[in-house]
Write a protein that holds these residues in place. Structure first.
Motif, PDB file in Angstrom:
ATOM      1  N   ARG B  69       0.850  -1.190   0.000  1.00 42.08           N
ATOM      2  CA  ARG B  69       0.000   0.000   0.000  1.00 42.08           C
ATOM      3  C   ARG B  69       0.883   1.237   0.000  1.00 42.08           C
ATOM      4  O   ARG B  69       1.775   1.386   0.829  1.00 42.08           O
ATOM      5  CB  ARG B  69      -0.912   0.011   1.229  1.00 42.08           C
ATOM      6  N   GLN B  70       0.581   2.110  -0.948  1.00 43.64           N
ATOM      7  CA  GLN B  70       1.387   3.309  -1.137  1.00 43.64           C
ATOM      8  C   GLN B  70       0.616   4.504  -0.604  1.00 43.64           C
ATOM      9  O   GLN B  70      -0.468   4.799  -1.085  1.00 43.64           O
ATOM     10  CB  GLN B  70       1.653   3.490  -2.638  1.00 43.64           C
ATOM     11  N   GLY B  71       1.170   5.181   0.369  1.00 47.53           N
ATOM     12  CA  GLY B  71       0.522   6.382   0.887  1.00 47.53           C
ATOM     13  C   GLY B  71       0.960   7.596   0.104  1.00 47.53           C
ATOM     14  O   GLY B  71       1.842   7.514  -0.740  1.00 47.53           O
ATOM     15  N   ARG B  76       5.509   4.052   1.898  1.00 45.11           N
ATOM     16  CA  ARG B  76       4.874   2.818   1.462  1.00 45.11           C
ATOM     17  C   ARG B  76       5.083   1.724   2.499  1.00 45.11           C
ATOM     18  O   ARG B  76       6.105   1.678   3.179  1.00 45.11           O
ATOM     19  CB  ARG B  76       5.331   2.401   0.071  1.00 45.11           C
TER      20      ARG B  76
END
Lengths: 219, 219
Positions: B69-71, B76
């Motif tokens: 999941r990449q913020g 990440r």
DNA sequence: CGTCGTCTTGAAAGGTTTCAAACGGCGTGG
DNA sequence: CCACGCCGTTTGAAACCTTTCAAGACGACG
């Protein structure tokens, strides 16, 4: 396992499921039928026998529960939270330490899902399980990549959104019936720092939590 | 989607599944049949089309993958790791941000699970999904309640055990084909601190990681 | 009125991140 | 062949965040 079902208790679950998929009258009817047999847990009790006795899921009618893993040295981490309207699907045949214990945070009332749900309900429960997984992923990101105040705020938003879908929260205000200690165990913080973080958020105007009620400022 | 299946590639998956449940000859045969059609991903590529095209799961034949999941702000977090022999079951109909993207960490080879698996295989895949969830829970505890060196050690143990079951690791030594940068994204740390933590573990004699090979000292 | 659990605050210690720089291997192009 | 650049690793020092230990305040309850 006691009597005392209040049909109104089912409303949060119906709201939540309706948000996922359009329920037919028959679906609601079959839910209502099962909600006549209520299982009660008092605060602190574990939900274990359920998954041993039946493979059916449970619907939370009243009270909050937590899925928790207890490490040695007294450290404990809450993996997931269940609020009224949620469907708890026990993980079968797995070491309870691995799966995490499910404990009642207050006095809780549950009922089982229908033994033979229709296709629509079955799909809805399936979607619920996918949302469970989504919450675990969100929790991983929160713990891995957010600061204390980011975690707190993000979690409050998540809870608000979930309660709102169940019809249990006004736009930006909701009852949060847990202690700061418990929130600390959710957010991977100490109770002391949880308290300080809450203060920071209050001072910066992001949210308040007083008298068991949280109010989130406009986003 | 290319040719080039090497039947030996399937052995890790067979080992892993056999550890869960006793497979019959027919089960192995049906796995072997599907492994003739190999899907190849090159390092960095995302596994997305698969879940759009089919609801079948994928078997990792070669290479490692990560669910990530990449913020915003470039942060990440890796949610889960897949190694050869693992079964990847895509989460259907869910926002890809929520479910997390699955990316190849090296050149990867996959094949699909059989379209109509027998009961035994179906059960085995079900158990795999339960183990997936178990890994997510372990990851939550790791990020929430462990220090950097505890996280590192715990994760190394997990990977060692998984590779061992797949027949890909000697007792306490295994190939770890990723960068420290990536391990940092798994453990919720910075790359710099990951490096320091590795040094601490080396100096305290708990484990070494050199030339892509990890060796864990006796527990 | 005392006790207990929860909330609150302070000060110091500890762990982790950030910023910066340097090192090494390895492939490419001069 | 060597120089260069790139990527991953390694280290230092300072800043920052979080924990720990300790104490006090508050409210609910017997």
């Amino acid at each position: 396992m006691k009597q005392g079902a209040n049909p109104a208790d089912l409303q949060p679950a119906i709201n939540r499921l309706s948000a996922l998929i359009a329920l037919g009258d028959g679906d609601v009817e079959s839910l209502r039928a099962t909600s006549n047999q209520v299982f009660a847990l008092s605060a602190g009790q574990e939900l274990i026998k359920l998954s041993q006795v039946t493979s059916r899921s449970a619907i939370v009618l009243k009270g909050w529960l937590a899925r928790v893993r207890q490490g040695r040295q007294g450290k404990r981490q809450i993996l997931d939270i269940y609020v009224p309207g949620d469907i708890i699907t026990p993980t079968p045949r797995v070491d309870p330490y691995v799966a995490g214990a499910i404990v009642a945070l207050q006095d809780v009332a549950l009922c089982l899902t229908p033994a033979s749900p229709g296709d629509t309900l079955r799909d809805a429960f399936q979607l619920c399980r996918q949302m469970d997984e989504g919450r675990l992923l969100r929790q991983i990101y929160r713990l891995g990549r957010m600061t204390a105040s980011e975690r707190m705020y993000d979690w409050m938003i998540e809870i608000r959104d979930r309660l709102r879908i169940a019809g249990l929260a006004a736009d930006n205000e909701f009852k949060l019936p847990v202690t700061q200690d418990l929130v600390a165990d959710i957010l991977g913080l100490t109770a002391v720092h949880t308290n300080r973080t809450l203060k920071d958020l209050r001072l910066s105007g992001k949210l308040t939590w007083r008298m068991g009620k949280v109010r989130i400022a406009a986003e």
